[in-house]
Design a protein around this motif. Structure first.
Motif, mmCIF file in Angstrom:
data_model
loop_
_atom_site.group_PDB
_atom_site.id
_atom_site.type_symbol
_atom_site.label_atom_id
_atom_site.label_comp_id
_atom_site.label_asym_id
_atom_site.label_seq_id
_atom_site.Cartn_x
_atom_site.Cartn_y
_atom_site.Cartn_z
ATOM 1 N N LEU A 43 0.830 -1.208 0.000
ATOM 2 C CA LEU A 43 0.000 0.000 0.000
ATOM 3 C C LEU A 43 0.864 1.259 0.000
ATOM 4 C CD1 LEU A 43 -2.870 -1.009 2.425
ATOM 5 C CD2 LEU A 43 -2.979 -0.765 -0.052
ATOM 6 N N LEU A 44 1.978 1.218 0.720
ATOM 7 C CA LEU A 44 2.898 2.354 0.727
ATOM 8 C C LEU A 44 3.483 2.586 -0.664
ATOM 9 C CD1 LEU A 44 4.306 4.491 2.442
ATOM 10 C CD2 LEU A 44 6.102 2.824 2.876
ATOM 11 N N ALA A 45 3.856 1.510 -1.343
ATOM 12 C CA ALA A 45 4.381 1.638 -2.702
ATOM 13 C C ALA A 45 3.326 2.200 -3.647
ATOM 14 C CB ALA A 45 4.881 0.287 -3.196
ATOM 15 N N ALA A 46 2.084 1.727 -3.521
ATOM 16 C CA ALA A 46 1.010 2.234 -4.375
ATOM 17 C C ALA A 46 0.758 3.720 -4.107
ATOM 18 C CB ALA A 46 -0.262 1.430 -4.154
ATOM 19 N N ALA A 47 0.771 4.104 -2.842
ATOM 20 C CA ALA A 47 0.558 5.516 -2.498
ATOM 21 C C ALA A 47 1.695 6.388 -3.024
ATOM 22 C CB ALA A 47 0.422 5.675 -0.992
ATOM 23 N N CYS A 48 2.913 5.899 -2.942
ATOM 24 C CA CYS A 48 4.055 6.661 -3.471
ATOM 25 C C CYS A 48 3.958 6.817 -4.984
ATOM 26 C CB CYS A 48 5.366 5.979 -3.104
ATOM 27 S SG CYS A 48 5.773 6.114 -1.364
ATOM 28 N N LEU A 49 3.479 5.788 -5.650
ATOM 29 C CA LEU A 49 3.299 5.899 -7.095
ATOM 30 C C LEU A 49 2.224 6.909 -7.455
ATOM 31 C CD1 LEU A 49 3.688 2.188 -8.144
ATOM 32 C CD2 LEU A 49 5.038 4.092 -8.990
ATOM 33 N N VAL A 50 1.158 6.961 -6.677
ATOM 34 C CA VAL A 50 0.097 7.941 -6.941
ATOM 35 C C VAL A 50 0.629 9.361 -6.729
ATOM 36 C CG1 VAL A 50 -2.140 8.794 -6.150
ATOM 37 C CG2 VAL A 50 -1.794 6.347 -6.487
ATOM 38 N N VAL A 51 1.403 9.560 -5.669
ATOM 39 C CA VAL A 51 2.001 10.881 -5.433
ATOM 40 C C VAL A 51 2.963 11.234 -6.561
ATOM 41 C CG1 VAL A 51 3.555 12.149 -3.891
ATOM 42 C CG2 VAL A 51 1.692 10.794 -2.942
#
Length: 75
Positions: A43-51
């Motif tokens: 989830l952290l990786a997905a959130a970083c990609l969205v940012v």
């Protein structure tokens, strides 16, 4: 407005980052269902990609506005 969204979709890297974020989100869901308690990093990786996507879109749009503005040219 449609032209604005079309320019976002055509921004290089946005589609690739969207696919990666979707993959990390699905992987987090699978980890959650399996009960391994390892969904956090996904989830952290997905959130970083969205940012990263948002930052990329902002930079590309500012760059496009700068190229189309005659007041900023040095001629």
């Amino acid at each position: 407005m449609k032209q604005f969204f079309d320019s976002i979709v055509r921004t290089p890297g946005v589609l690739f980052m969207s696919m990666l974020a979707t993959g990390f989100t699905v992987n987090a869901g699978v980890q959650f269902i399996n009960g391994t308690n390892l969904e956090g990093p996904n989830l952290l990786a997905a959130a970083c990609l969205v940012v990263g996507q948002v930052a990329l879109i902002v930079v590309q749009q500012l760059r496009k506005v700068g190229q189309n503005s005659p007041a900023l040219s040095l001629q």
